[in-house]
Design an enzyme around this catalytic site. Structure first.
Site, short mmCIF file in Angstrom:
data_model
loop_
_atom_site.label_atom_id
_atom_site.label_comp_id
_atom_site.label_asym_id
_atom_site.label_seq_id
_atom_site.Cartn_x
_atom_site.Cartn_y
_atom_site.Cartn_z
N CYS A 198 -15.34 3.50 4.48
CA CYS A 198 -16.71 3.09 4.11
C CYS A 198 -16.62 1.70 3.49
N CYS A 212 -21.14 -6.82 -2.66
CA CYS A 212 -20.69 -7.72 -3.73
C CYS A 212 -21.10 -9.19 -3.47
N CYS A 241 -19.85 -0.44 -0.76
CA CYS A 241 -19.74 -1.11 -2.07
C CYS A 241 -19.14 -2.50 -1.91
N ASP A 252 0.78 -1.24 0.00
CA ASP A 252 0.00 0.00 0.00
C ASP A 252 0.82 1.29 0.00
N CYS A 254 -24.11 -7.49 -13.19
CA CYS A 254 -24.31 -7.01 -11.81
C CYS A 254 -23.88 -5.55 -11.69
N CYS A 279 -23.69 2.92 -3.39
CA CYS A 279 -22.85 4.04 -2.92
C CYS A 279 -23.69 5.22 -2.42
N CYS A 288 -22.73 -2.92 -6.41
CA CYS A 288 -21.83 -1.99 -5.71
C CYS A 288 -22.09 -0.55 -6.14
N CYS A 311 -15.92 9.89 -2.61
CA CYS A 311 -15.92 8.63 -1.85
C CYS A 311 -15.75 8.92 -0.36
C1 B12 Z 1 -5.63 5.74 -3.66
C2 B12 Z 1 -6.28 4.59 -2.93
C3 B12 Z 1 -7.57 4.80 -2.43
C4 B12 Z 1 -8.39 6.04 -2.77
C5 B12 Z 1 -8.90 5.92 -4.22
C6 B12 Z 1 -9.62 4.59 -4.48
C7 B12 Z 1 -9.45 4.00 -5.86
N1 B12 Z 1 -10.46 3.28 -6.29
O1 B12 Z 1 -8.42 4.17 -6.48
C8 B12 Z 1 -9.48 6.01 -1.67
C9 B12 Z 1 -9.03 6.84 -0.47
C10 B12 Z 1 -10.87 6.50 -2.10
C11 B12 Z 1 -9.46 4.54 -1.30
C12 B12 Z 1 -10.53 3.88 -0.71
C13 B12 Z 1 -10.54 2.55 -0.37
N2 B12 Z 1 -9.48 1.71 -0.38
CO1 B12 Z 1 -7.76 2.19 -1.18
N3 B12 Z 1 -6.11 2.39 -2.05
C14 B12 Z 1 -5.61 3.36 -2.75
C15 B12 Z 1 -4.22 2.97 -3.28
C16 B12 Z 1 -3.17 3.60 -2.36
C17 B12 Z 1 -3.94 3.33 -4.73
C18 B12 Z 1 -5.07 2.97 -5.72
C19 B12 Z 1 -4.89 3.66 -7.03
O2 B12 Z 1 -3.84 3.57 -7.66
N4 B12 Z 1 -5.89 4.41 -7.47
C20 B12 Z 1 -5.81 5.15 -8.69
C21 B12 Z 1 -6.96 4.83 -9.62
C22 B12 Z 1 -6.65 5.41 -11.01
O3 B12 Z 1 -7.07 3.47 -9.65
P1 B12 Z 1 -8.41 2.64 -9.88
O4 B12 Z 1 -9.68 3.25 -9.46
O5 B12 Z 1 -8.12 1.28 -9.44
O6 B12 Z 1 -8.43 2.86 -11.43
C23 B12 Z 1 -8.37 1.89 -12.36
C24 B12 Z 1 -9.74 1.64 -12.92
O7 B12 Z 1 -10.55 2.79 -12.69
C25 B12 Z 1 -9.42 1.39 -14.37
N5 B12 Z 1 -10.34 2.04 -15.29
C26 B12 Z 1 -10.49 3.33 -15.51
N6 B12 Z 1 -11.42 3.50 -16.43
C27 B12 Z 1 -11.85 2.29 -16.83
C28 B12 Z 1 -12.81 1.90 -17.73
C29 B12 Z 1 -13.04 0.55 -17.91
C30 B12 Z 1 -14.08 0.13 -18.88
C31 B12 Z 1 -12.29 -0.41 -17.19
C32 B12 Z 1 -12.50 -1.86 -17.39
C33 B12 Z 1 -11.35 -0.01 -16.24
C34 B12 Z 1 -11.15 1.35 -16.08
O8 B12 Z 1 -8.11 1.88 -14.62
C35 B12 Z 1 -7.53 2.42 -13.49
C36 B12 Z 1 -6.06 2.03 -13.40
O9 B12 Z 1 -5.89 0.65 -13.49
C37 B12 Z 1 -4.26 1.39 -3.11
C38 B12 Z 1 -2.92 0.73 -2.77
C39 B12 Z 1 -2.05 0.61 -4.00
N7 B12 Z 1 -0.79 0.92 -3.85
O10 B12 Z 1 -2.52 0.21 -5.05
C40 B12 Z 1 -5.28 1.21 -1.97
C41 B12 Z 1 -6.23 0.01 -2.08
C42 B12 Z 1 -6.79 -0.01 -3.47
N8 B12 Z 1 -7.30 0.36 -1.16
C43 B12 Z 1 -7.82 -0.65 -0.53
C44 B12 Z 1 -8.95 -0.59 0.32
C45 B12 Z 1 -9.20 -1.78 1.21
C46 B12 Z 1 -9.79 0.54 0.29
C47 B12 Z 1 -11.17 0.70 0.94
C48 B12 Z 1 -12.03 -0.56 0.87
C49 B12 Z 1 -10.99 1.14 2.41
C50 B12 Z 1 -12.27 1.47 3.15
N9 B12 Z 1 -13.01 0.48 3.64
O11 B12 Z 1 -12.63 2.61 3.32
C51 B12 Z 1 -11.79 1.85 0.10
C52 B12 Z 1 -12.56 1.31 -1.12
C53 B12 Z 1 -13.16 2.40 -1.98
C54 B12 Z 1 -13.28 1.96 -3.45
N10 B12 Z 1 -14.49 1.63 -3.88
O12 B12 Z 1 -12.29 1.90 -4.14
C55 B12 Z 1 -7.12 -1.95 -0.90
C56 B12 Z 1 -8.05 -2.71 -1.87
C57 B12 Z 1 -7.93 -4.21 -1.79
C58 B12 Z 1 -8.77 -4.81 -2.89
N11 B12 Z 1 -9.60 -5.77 -2.56
O13 B12 Z 1 -8.69 -4.40 -4.02
C59 B12 Z 1 -5.77 -1.41 -1.56
C60 B12 Z 1 -5.23 -2.26 -2.71
C61 B12 Z 1 -4.75 -1.33 -0.41
C62 B12 Z 1 -4.16 -2.70 -0.05
N12 B12 Z 1 -2.86 -2.85 -0.15
O14 B12 Z 1 -4.83 -3.63 0.32
N13 B12 Z 1 -8.28 3.95 -1.66
S1 SF4 Z 2 -16.38 3.15 -0.26
FE1 SF4 Z 2 -18.46 3.95 0.14
S2 SF4 Z 2 -18.47 6.06 -0.64
FE2 SF4 Z 2 -16.63 5.03 -1.47
S3 SF4 Z 2 -17.28 4.28 -3.46
FE3 SF4 Z 2 -17.64 2.58 -2.01
S4 SF4 Z 2 -19.78 2.87 -1.34
FE4 SF4 Z 2 -19.13 4.80 -2.31
S1 SF4 Z 3 -17.70 -5.76 -8.04
FE1 SF4 Z 3 -19.15 -7.22 -7.16
S2 SF4 Z 3 -20.99 -5.95 -6.69
FE2 SF4 Z 3 -19.71 -4.78 -8.11
S3 SF4 Z 3 -20.51 -5.27 -10.15
FE3 SF4 Z 3 -18.81 -6.67 -9.77
S4 SF4 Z 3 -19.79 -8.50 -8.93
FE4 SF4 Z 3 -21.29 -6.84 -8.74
#
Ligand code: B12
Ligand code: SF4
Ligand code: SF4
Length: 325
Positions: free
Chosen positions: A220, A227, A223, A113, A170, A177, A173, A193
């Protein structure tokens, strides 16, 4: 665990660039600053030949959404109710890395991370699961309650087959939100978020979003909890991920009264410690404002002249909101 090559995530640079160019990362400037490394593991460590990706389950034994309707308590996301996963996962990675060196030689670096590594895309490339529509990694046997970690190595290990997307039609998620943070499937506006707002965002939160945060005071899980793949996952086996009893349903009034020393003592060893007292109490005051419970007015009023301007603003907002209930 699974293995992939450092060049296995060719789609990430363009996706990450688009994310940052649209400003979707908000105040997480570190995502923009180290984009080169995050986009390309070979740039982070040119000698790396293979990446071992690990996923560790922290699946809870109950649905964490059950506490969202209890306005007198603060809801802490599941990953932050126990010991700090960064420490636990890192220890495990190091142990495995030491074993790997002893068995096969080579050099290693471990990441969980905190380094600029695209953990989710790498885990998908290593066959552990796929990035679901909520953007987190979901595995067929793992569900999505997993932490990810990486071991980079100079060894040429046999690579696994990348996992395919199994979300199908599906969208549970996306619909779950509370703040409409998804721009569409797989695309998140992190600025909306609640995890970002409660953990990363400094200063006051926009008022329309505060109102939607409910009693979520750290992270939070909505989402993730939605799943359907989680029903195939086993409950976490490491007891250290189990919730601390005092973090299961902490009363908001107690949390609002924490000063800096109390905060540090209470959250020692917890990931919550990192956000500091002011941001944490700000979140608690938003939850008090959302509680609809006038009995909490005094707890908010006591913070209206807080030395931290954002805490004082949150307290005044909470008092005003409760006075309308
Ligand atoms: C920044 C970050 C956050 C940010 C941004 C979240 C995000 N989705 O990126 C915030 C603070 C919001 C966050 C929240 C959470 N996080 Co966080 N976070 C990170 C971190 C440090 C970097 C992620 C990153 O690079 N984001 C940048 C964006 C660009 O990435 P992305 O959304 O994945 O984007 C990809 C897709 O959107 C895709 N994409 C874009 N457009 C399109 C279109 C199509 C059609 C497709 C197919 C794909 C696609 O391309 C992008 C790049 O690959 C990682 C650790 C790490 N080093 O990776 C942990 C990490 C992702 N987080 C984690 C966790 C646990 C959480 C939370 C659950 C914590 C909580 N309970 O509050 C939440 C979940 C929220 C959510 N729904 O994502 C875990 C996830 C584990 C897992 N199962 O995947 C990680 C991996 C940490 C870890 N080492 O375990 N996080
Ligand atoms: S962690 Fe909560 S606020 Fe963030 S995207 Fe998921 S449901 Fe939405
Ligand atoms: S991540 Fe899980 S809840 Fe979200 S669309 Fe995929 S199967 Fe459904």
């Amino acid at each position: 665990m699974g293995v992939c090559r450092p060049d296995a995530i060719g789609h990430v640079p363009a996706d990450l660039k688009a994310f940052v160019e649209q400003g979707l990362h908000g105040q997480m400037h570190w995502l923009a600053e180290r984009m080169g490394w995050r986009s390309d593991p070979a740039a982070l460590w040119p000698e790396a030949r293979s990446i071992v990706m690990l996923a560790e389950s922290y699946r809870p034994d109950h649905d964490p959404r059950r506490d969202l309707e209890r306005p007198e308590i603060g809801n802490i996301s599941v990953y932050a109710r126990g010991k700090d996963y960064h420490d636990l996962v890192k220890k495990r990675l190091k142990r495995l890395a030491r074993w790997l060196i002893a068995e096969a030689g080579g050099e290693v670096k471990v990441f969980v991370d905190t380094a600029p590594v695209a953990e989710k895309p790498l885990a998908q490339a290593a066959g552990l699961g796929w990035q679901g529509k909520h953007t987190n990694l979901v595995g067929r046997d793992l569900g999505n309650w997993v932490f990810l970690g990486a071991i980079f190595t100079t060894l040429e290990l046999p690579a696994d087959v990348p996992e395919a997307d199994r979300c199908g039609s599906c969208r549970a998620c996306l619909d779950a939100c509370p703040t409409d943070a998804f721009l569409g499937p797989y695309r998140m506006d992190a600025r909306r978020c609640i995890s970002y707002l409660t953990i990363e965002h400094r200063g006051p939160v926009a008022e329309d979003l505060r109102a939607r945060m409910g009693n979520r005071i750290y992270g939070c899980d909505d989402c993730l909890a939605a799943c359907p793949w989680n029903k195939f996952a086993v409950v976490a086996s490491d007891i250290r991920y189990a919730a601390r009893p005092d973090l299961m349903a902490p009363p908001l009034a107690d949390l609002a009264a924490l000063d800096d020393a109390d905060f540090r003592a209470r959250f020692s060893g917890s990931p919550i410690k990192r956000i500091g007292r002011d941001r944490f109490v700000r979140n608690v005051l938003y939850a008090i404002g959302n509680s609809g419970n006038p009995a909490l007015t005094d707890a908010a009023r006591a913070r209206c002249a807080d030395a931290d301007a954002t805490v004082a603003d949150a307290a005044r907002w909470a008092v005003a909101r409760l006075s309308r209930t």
